[in-house]
Design a protein around this motif. Structure first.
Motif, PDB file in Angstrom:
ATOM      1  N   LEU A  95       0.828  -1.065  -0.076  1.00 15.08           N
ATOM      2  CA  LEU A  95       0.083   0.152   0.028  1.00 15.08           C
ATOM      3  C   LEU A  95       0.907   1.112  -0.072  1.00 15.08           C
ATOM      4  N   CYS A  96       1.978   1.263   0.805  1.00  9.83           N
ATOM      5  CA  CYS A  96       2.900   2.570   0.735  1.00  9.83           C
ATOM      6  C   CYS A  96       3.526   2.664  -0.436  1.00  9.83           C
ATOM      7  N   ARG A  97       3.647   1.481  -1.152  1.00  8.73           N
ATOM      8  CA  ARG A  97       4.457   1.481  -2.505  1.00  8.73           C
ATOM      9  C   ARG A  97       3.627   2.499  -3.482  1.00  8.73           C
ATOM     10  N   PHE A  98       2.128   1.823  -3.514  1.00  9.06           N
ATOM     11  CA  PHE A  98       1.391   2.651  -4.374  1.00  9.06           C
ATOM     12  C   PHE A  98       1.329   3.870  -3.942  1.00  9.06           C
ATOM     13  N   TRP A  99       1.068   4.301  -2.526  1.00 10.37           N
ATOM     14  CA  TRP A  99       0.917   5.606  -2.197  1.00 10.37           C
ATOM     15  C   TRP A  99       2.168   6.659  -2.573  1.00 10.37           C
ATOM     16  N   PHE A 100       3.281   6.304  -1.984  1.00  9.05           N
ATOM     17  CA  PHE A 100       4.509   6.991  -2.152  1.00  9.05           C
ATOM     18  C   PHE A 100       5.039   6.892  -3.687  1.00  9.05           C
ATOM     19  N   GLY A 101       5.027   5.708  -4.009  1.00 11.42           N
ATOM     20  CA  GLY A 101       5.809   5.500  -5.641  1.00 11.42           C
ATOM     21  C   GLY A 101       4.698   6.103  -6.701  1.00 11.42           C
ATOM     22  N   THR A 102       3.467   5.411  -6.778  1.00 12.94           N
ATOM     23  CA  THR A 102       2.671   5.670  -7.927  1.00 12.94           C
ATOM     24  C   THR A 102       1.806   7.077  -7.856  1.00 12.94           C
ATOM     25  N   ILE A 103       1.512   7.200  -6.707  1.00 15.68           N
ATOM     26  CA  ILE A 103       0.799   8.854  -6.494  1.00 15.68           C
ATOM     27  C   ILE A 103       1.645   9.571  -6.201  1.00 15.68           C
ATOM     28  N   LEU A 104       2.277   9.643  -5.480  1.00 13.42           N
ATOM     29  CA  LEU A 104       3.331  10.987  -5.237  1.00 13.42           C
ATOM     30  C   LEU A 104       4.754  10.971  -5.976  1.00 13.42           C
ATOM     31  N   ARG A 105       4.820   9.722  -6.868  1.00 14.69           N
ATOM     32  CA  ARG A 105       6.062   9.422  -7.645  1.00 14.69           C
ATOM     33  C   ARG A 105       7.535   9.962  -6.925  1.00 14.69           C
ATOM     34  N   THR A 106       7.841   9.335  -5.690  1.00 16.96           N
ATOM     35  CA  THR A 106       8.901   9.402  -5.235  1.00 16.96           C
ATOM     36  C   THR A 106      10.039   9.189  -5.920  1.00 16.96           C
ATOM     37  N   LYS A 107      11.165  10.005  -5.729  1.00 17.89           N
ATOM     38  CA  LYS A 107      12.331   9.966  -6.398  1.00 17.89           C
ATOM     39  C   LYS A 107      13.274   9.121  -5.231  1.00 17.89           C
ATOM     40  N   ILE A 108      13.884   8.079  -6.029  1.00 16.73           N
ATOM     41  CA  ILE A 108      14.507   7.258  -5.108  1.00 16.73           C
ATOM     42  C   ILE A 108      16.023   6.794  -5.438  1.00 16.73           C
ATOM     43  N   ILE A 109      16.961   7.380  -4.605  1.00 16.17           N
ATOM     44  CA  ILE A 109      18.355   7.181  -4.943  1.00 16.17           C
ATOM     45  C   ILE A 109      19.135   6.243  -3.992  1.00 16.17           C
ATOM     46  N   GLY A 110      19.948   5.587  -4.378  1.00 11.98           N
ATOM     47  CA  GLY A 110      20.927   4.555  -3.531  1.00 11.98           C
ATOM     48  C   GLY A 110      20.545   3.532  -2.948  1.00 11.98           C
ATOM     49  N   THR A 111      19.614   2.728  -3.459  1.00 11.56           N
ATOM     50  CA  THR A 111      19.223   1.750  -3.053  1.00 11.56           C
ATOM     51  C   THR A 111      20.233   0.440  -3.188  1.00 11.56           C
ATOM     52  N   GLU A 112      21.154   0.698  -3.998  1.00 12.16           N
ATOM     53  CA  GLU A 112      22.231  -0.202  -4.241  1.00 12.16           C
ATOM     54  C   GLU A 112      23.205  -0.174  -2.878  1.00 12.16           C
ATOM     55  N   ASN A 113      22.934   0.848  -2.103  1.00 12.54           N
ATOM     56  CA  ASN A 113      23.714   1.003  -0.886  1.00 12.54           C
ATOM     57  C   ASN A 113      23.133   0.078   0.242  1.00 12.54           C
ATOM     58  N   ILE A 114      22.058  -0.436  -0.015  1.00 11.50           N
ATOM     59  CA  ILE A 114      21.481  -1.283   1.274  1.00 11.50           C
ATOM     60  C   ILE A 114      21.903  -2.745   1.188  1.00 11.50           C
ATOM     61  N   PRO A 115      22.451  -2.933   2.195  1.00 13.79           N
ATOM     62  CA  PRO A 115      22.925  -4.582   2.315  1.00 13.79           C
ATOM     63  C   PRO A 115      21.924  -5.474   1.989  1.00 13.79           C
ATOM     64  N   LYS A 116      22.079  -6.492   1.265  1.00 10.60           N
ATOM     65  CA  LYS A 116      21.075  -7.507   0.848  1.00 10.60           C
ATOM     66  C   LYS A 116      20.919  -8.529   2.147  1.00 10.60           C
ATOM     67  N   GLU A 117      21.873  -8.664   3.145  1.00  9.17           N
ATOM     68  CA  GLU A 117      21.643  -9.490   4.177  1.00  9.17           C
ATOM     69  C   GLU A 117      22.865  -8.852   5.128  1.00  9.17           C
TER      70      GLU A 117
END
Length: 199
Positions: free
Chosen positions: A10-32
């Protein structure tokens, strides 16, 4: 599907689709493995916003007042939020945060300790450094931008942004209060740089 995952969709729909959030740097998040996600805090939207666009689930501290209502307490726990007493060193909350990291999970924290009412970055508390020192977990600084403008008179539906920075490490001792305070401020300085990279 868990309540957390449904809420995240639901948050992805709200923030991502409706508000079109700009997202930078997710590659810096550790996978584990354990890490601390440290961000500025300008809105009540920030806890769900910060974790919406990363694959990992995020655990947070939440003010103990939220847990007085049974329904709200259930929702908080389902979203991996645990209580903390504000205005004092809550040893139980710190122990819970340490256990989360020892279990290889992600712990989200707002180093300022409270929400900024002006949108400007505040002074960092040393709690983030203490937890980092006790767990040796890396810190991922993150800048949250424009969430305070959601439903505001200035702009009803602004375009927010989130920037995830490169990992930081604290190698100091829990006994060195000055080093902990300085490192906490270093995190805020890095958040300021990430914020400035978008504005």
């Amino acid at each position: 599907m868990t309540f957390y995952k449904i809420f995240k969709v639901l948050c992805r729909f709200w923030f991502g689709t409706i508000l079109r959030t700009k997202i930078i740097g997710t590659e810096n998040i550790p996978k584990e493995g354990a890490f601390i996600l440290a961000a500025n805090h300008v809105s009540n939207w920030d806890p769900p916003f910060l974790g919406t666009f990363i694959a990992r689930e995020v655990c947070y501290m939440g003010k103990e007042e939220l847990f007085k209502n049974p329904i709200m307490a259930w929702i908080c726990r389902a979203l991996h939020v645990f209580p903390v007493k504000r205005g004092a060193a809550d040893k139980t909350a710190i122990k819970t945060a340490i256990k989360i990291l020892k279990d290889g999970k992600c712990f989200g924290i707002f180093p300022e300790g409270t929400r900024s009412k002006t949108g400007k970055l505040g002074k960092a508390e040393s709690g983030v450094s203490l937890i980092a020192a006790m767990t040796k977990a890396p810190i991922i600084p993150a800048a949250i931008i424009n969430t305070e403008k959601i439903f505001s008179k200035e702009k009803f539906l602004p375009r927010p942004a989130v920037v995830y920075g490169k990992p930081m490490k604290f190698s100091g001792s829990t006994k060195d209060k000055e080093a902990m305070a300085n490192f906490a401020q270093e995190i805020m300085n890095e958040i300021a740089k990430l914020k400035a990279s978008v504005n």
